[in-house]
Design a protein around this motif. Structure first.
Motif, short mmCIF file in Angstrom:
data_model
loop_
_atom_site.label_atom_id
_atom_site.label_comp_id
_atom_site.label_asym_id
_atom_site.label_seq_id
_atom_site.Cartn_x
_atom_site.Cartn_y
_atom_site.Cartn_z
N GLU A 229 0.82 -1.22 0.00
CA GLU A 229 0.00 0.00 0.00
C GLU A 229 0.86 1.26 0.00
N GLN A 230 2.13 1.14 0.40
CA GLN A 230 3.04 2.29 0.33
C GLN A 230 3.57 2.50 -1.07
N VAL A 231 3.62 1.42 -1.84
CA VAL A 231 4.04 1.52 -3.23
C VAL A 231 2.91 2.09 -4.07
N ARG A 232 1.71 1.60 -3.79
CA ARG A 232 0.51 2.11 -4.45
C ARG A 232 -0.59 2.21 -3.40
N PRO A 233 -1.08 3.41 -3.13
CA PRO A 233 -2.10 3.58 -2.09
C PRO A 233 -3.36 2.76 -2.34
N ASP A 234 -3.66 2.45 -3.60
CA ASP A 234 -4.88 1.69 -3.90
C ASP A 234 -4.62 0.19 -4.01
N ALA A 235 -3.43 -0.25 -3.62
CA ALA A 235 -3.10 -1.68 -3.72
C ALA A 235 -3.96 -2.47 -2.75
N VAL A 236 -4.41 -3.62 -3.19
CA VAL A 236 -5.19 -4.49 -2.32
C VAL A 236 -4.44 -5.77 -1.98
N MET A 237 -3.24 -5.93 -2.54
CA MET A 237 -2.37 -7.02 -2.11
C MET A 237 -1.97 -6.77 -0.67
N LYS A 238 -2.14 -7.77 0.18
CA LYS A 238 -1.77 -7.64 1.58
C LYS A 238 -0.30 -7.98 1.75
N GLY A 239 0.41 -7.15 2.50
CA GLY A 239 1.84 -7.37 2.68
C GLY A 239 2.14 -8.57 3.56
N PHE A 240 3.34 -9.12 3.38
CA PHE A 240 3.82 -10.22 4.20
C PHE A 240 4.66 -9.65 5.34
N THR A 241 4.34 -10.01 6.56
CA THR A 241 5.10 -9.55 7.71
C THR A 241 6.41 -10.32 7.82
N ALA A 242 7.29 -9.83 8.69
CA ALA A 242 8.57 -10.52 8.92
C ALA A 242 8.34 -11.87 9.60
N GLU A 243 7.21 -12.03 10.24
CA GLU A 243 6.89 -13.33 10.83
C GLU A 243 6.48 -14.32 9.74
N GLN A 244 5.78 -13.82 8.74
CA GLN A 244 5.33 -14.69 7.64
C GLN A 244 6.46 -15.01 6.67
#
Length: 274
Positions: A229-244
């Motif tokens: 979402e920081q790359v594209r504010p309208d992104a709906v891909m959910k980021g992967f955390t460092a735990e994932q």
């Protein structure tokens, strides 16, 4: 499941944007299927939701706190009752072009941990995600080891179950790159292909004509995976955390992608120390 894989399609616009969009998912024109196909070819069987609900082996599951929170009393059929064997692994295809290839060791580990795989059936409307229906079938897991099942191995929008096949991904040179390819297979391959290899098509091919690890700086690559979402504010891909996906594994994915296709720039290998 798509708590882990809750990426939703995004359209590429300009070439510059496309570089940053590489890990975001593309739109799908498929509608939810009302039929679950199990197997392939002439031996394939097809089930409607109503047919599965009439089976004597239907069990009520409390999935309200699971990796796929579908409700407190969800009807489901044990996966082993529908498939002949999982000894060679299985592929689970969704109507939104997500394809999870689950290897046999996941099923054998689940059995050791007392974890069961089920095909959940939408009887009452399931919670919508991003305004979209996620039924009428889903692969879910219950039992002591359910929390160990990777998020990409919970599959909603489920449409077909077929024997698993090797995606025949490009080779990896070195232990770090091999680790990157292994992590990519679990976490990224369900949506993305690499140089044409793989089955998922929700997102773009990350291998060509130039791997994304060579299109993007490390900082941009990491941010796209962690915070799309920081790359594209309208992104709906959910980021992967460092735990994932731990930082070392994320670096390893980038190293492997840097080996794919014609070499144009070098990719610095991270330390192999874990």
């Amino acid at each position: 499941m798509r708590s882990a894989r809750q990426s939703r399609p995004v359209r590429r616009r300009k070439v510059v944007m496309a570089l940053e969009m590489s890990l975001l998912c593309l739109p799908s024109a498929h509608a939810a299927s009302g039929i679950l196909t199990v197997g392939e070819g002439t031996t394939a069987k097809q089930y409607s939701a109503s047919a599965l609900l009439r089976r004597p082996d239907v069990t009520r599951l409390d999935l309200s706190r699971s990796g796929e929170p579908l409700g407190a009393s969800v009807p489901a059929v044990p996966l082993p009752h529908l498939v002949a064997s999982s000894d060679q692994g299985l592929s689970f295809a969704a109507t939104d072009n997500f394809v999870a290839r689950i290897p046999p060791d996941v099923f054998s580990r689940a059995r050791r941990d007392g974890t069961s795989a089920w095909i959940a059936i939408e009887e009452q409307p399931w919670p919508r995600r991003d305004g979209q229906d996620i039924g009428p079938f889903a692969l879910v897991w219950t039992g002591p080891g359910a929390e160990k099942i990777d998020r990409e191995q919970w599959v909603d929008h489920l449409a077909a179950i077929t024997p698993g096949r090797d995606a025949k991904l490009p080779a990896a040179t070195g232990s770090v790159a091999r680790r990157g390819r292994d992590v990519f297979t679990i976490s990224c391959l369900p949506c993305h292909r690499v140089s044409g290899a793989g089955y998922g098509t929700r997102g773009p091919d990350l291998g060509g004509p130039l791997p994304v690890s060579r299109r993007l700086t490390k900082e941009r690559f990491d941010r796209t995976v962690r915070h799309p979402e920081q790359v594209r504010p309208d992104a709906v891909m959910k980021g992967f955390t460092a735990e994932q996906i731990p930082d070392a594994d994320l670096d390893a994915i980038r190293v492997w992608l840097g080996q794919v296709g014609p070499a144009t720039t070098s990719v610095t290998q991270p330390s192999q120390n874990r």
